[in-house]
Design an enzyme around this catalytic site. Structure first.
Site, PDB file in Angstrom:
ATOM      1  N   HIS A  17       0.837  -1.146   0.149  1.00  0.00           N
ATOM      2  CA  HIS A  17      -0.135   0.059  -0.066  1.00  0.00           C
ATOM      3  C   HIS A  17       0.872   1.196  -0.068  1.00  0.00           C
ATOM      4  CE1 HIS A  17      -3.171  -2.804   2.295  1.00  0.00           C
ATOM      5  NE2 HIS A  17      -3.457  -2.368   1.201  1.00  0.00           N
ATOM      6  N   LYS A  41     -16.922  -7.200   6.429  1.00  0.00           N
ATOM      7  CA  LYS A  41     -15.808  -7.824   5.845  1.00  0.00           C
ATOM      8  C   LYS A  41     -15.058  -8.402   7.453  1.00  0.00           C
ATOM      9  CE  LYS A  41     -13.318  -6.928   2.035  1.00  0.00           C
ATOM     10  NZ  LYS A  41     -12.018  -6.139   1.420  1.00  0.00           N
ATOM     11  N   ARG A  91      -1.796  -5.471  -8.903  1.00  0.00           N
ATOM     12  CA  ARG A  91      -0.662  -6.237  -8.477  1.00  0.00           C
ATOM     13  C   ARG A  91      -0.447  -7.295  -9.589  1.00  0.00           C
ATOM     14  NH1 ARG A  91      -3.123  -7.204  -2.845  1.00  0.00           N
ATOM     15  NH2 ARG A  91      -4.720  -6.703  -3.949  1.00  0.00           N
ATOM     16  N   SER A 129      -3.005  -7.837   2.615  1.00  0.00           N
ATOM     17  CA  SER A 129      -3.185  -7.969   4.037  1.00  0.00           C
ATOM     18  C   SER A 129      -3.716  -9.308   4.690  1.00  0.00           C
ATOM     19  CB  SER A 129      -4.222  -7.004   4.287  1.00  0.00           C
ATOM     20  OG  SER A 129      -3.785  -5.513   3.944  1.00  0.00           O
TER      21      SER A 129
HETATM   22  P1  ADP Z   1      -5.791  -6.135   0.132  1.00  0.00           P
HETATM   23  O1  ADP Z   1      -6.473  -6.759   1.109  1.00  0.00           O
HETATM   24  O2  ADP Z   1      -6.064  -6.565  -1.362  1.00  0.00           O
HETATM   25  O3  ADP Z   1      -4.557  -5.587   0.629  1.00  0.00           O
HETATM   26  P2  ADP Z   1      -6.884  -3.319   0.473  1.00  0.00           P
HETATM   27  O4  ADP Z   1      -8.559  -3.198   0.119  1.00  0.00           O
HETATM   28  O5  ADP Z   1      -6.521  -3.078   1.663  1.00  0.00           O
HETATM   29  O6  ADP Z   1      -6.930  -4.911  -0.047  1.00  0.00           O
HETATM   30  O7  ADP Z   1      -6.213  -2.805  -1.072  1.00  0.00           O
HETATM   31  C1  ADP Z   1      -6.582  -1.409  -1.177  1.00  0.00           C
HETATM   32  C2  ADP Z   1      -5.766  -0.983  -2.410  1.00  0.00           C
HETATM   33  O8  ADP Z   1      -4.579  -1.211  -2.308  1.00  0.00           O
HETATM   34  C3  ADP Z   1      -6.386  -1.957  -3.653  1.00  0.00           C
HETATM   35  O9  ADP Z   1      -6.388  -1.335  -4.924  1.00  0.00           O
HETATM   36  C4  ADP Z   1      -5.430  -3.020  -3.706  1.00  0.00           C
HETATM   37  O10 ADP Z   1      -5.209  -3.525  -5.018  1.00  0.00           O
HETATM   38  C5  ADP Z   1      -4.051  -2.303  -3.390  1.00  0.00           C
HETATM   39  N1  ADP Z   1      -3.124  -3.169  -2.771  1.00  0.00           N
HETATM   40  C6  ADP Z   1      -3.210  -3.968  -1.811  1.00  0.00           C
HETATM   41  N2  ADP Z   1      -2.041  -4.572  -1.607  1.00  0.00           N
HETATM   42  C7  ADP Z   1      -1.174  -4.045  -2.599  1.00  0.00           C
HETATM   43  C8  ADP Z   1       0.214  -4.350  -2.996  1.00  0.00           C
HETATM   44  N3  ADP Z   1       1.005  -5.324  -2.312  1.00  0.00           N
HETATM   45  N4  ADP Z   1       0.716  -3.614  -4.013  1.00  0.00           N
HETATM   46  C9  ADP Z   1      -0.092  -2.807  -4.600  1.00  0.00           C
HETATM   47  N5  ADP Z   1      -1.332  -2.457  -4.197  1.00  0.00           N
HETATM   48  C10 ADP Z   1      -1.978  -3.125  -3.217  1.00  0.00           C
END
Ligand code: ADP
Length: 159
Positions: A17, A41, A91, A129
């Protein structure tokens, strides 16, 4: 002033993130990171905890990054904060279908807000996550994937 919104669950925030935030900060004047309040969730961390972890992890960008939370329609929240675009991380191909559908739906709901996809460094493409929560629950070392404050918070949750 080019302002964008980066929504997500951030349960918890990872270096993946943060990689996306850094890229957005380079491109835009202000990045609103908004934590989705989605009780269905069943997140591990409360909204307040997720917001606080993001604040601590991103304090070096505090002049350009604003962290808040939202409940309801993302496009409405984007309008409220004055964002012209939604930032999402891509990703791998497996993210694409869901992201494509959501981006088109958001465009249908609000034609003047564009979704922008940013790709993280390859080293974060397999990181999410859910994996971090699972590893931490098994007491694995997650220090290469999350900032120290998040690591500490995970250790407290699973002690
Ligand atoms: P996640 O459980 O997949 O981490 P989130 O809702 O927290 O889900 O993700 C928020 C945004 O950040 C989404 O657009 C997701 O694709 C992106 N994201 C999550 N993890 C990564 C990562 N490792 N690299 C790039 N973008 C990410």
């Amino acid at each position: 002033m080019k302002r964008v919104i980066y929504p997500g669950t951030f349960d918890p925030v990872t270096y993946g993130h943060i990689d996306i935030v850094k890229r957005a900060v380079d491109l835009f004047d202000e990045v609103f990171i908004t934590v989705a309040i989605n009780p269905s969730k069943k997140p591990l961390f409360t909204t307040k905890e997720r917001v606080e972890m993001l604040r601590e992890s991103l304090k070096e960008f505090k002049d350009k990054v604003i962290i808040d939370s939202f409940d309801g329609l993302l496009v409405e929240h984007a309008k409220l904060v004055g964002a012209k675009a939604i930032v999402r991380g891509l990703r791998q191909i497996s993210d694409f279908e869901f992201e494509f559908q959501m981006a088109l739906m958001n465009r249908k709901l609000s034609g003047d807000i564009t979704t922008i996809f940013l790709m993280p460094h390859e080293r974060y493409t397999y990181l999410n996550s859910t994996v971090i929560r699972n590893l931490a629950s098994l007491k694995a070392d997650v220090s290469s994937f999350v900032p120290p404050n998040v690591q500490e918070a995970l250790m407290k949750k699973f002690k």
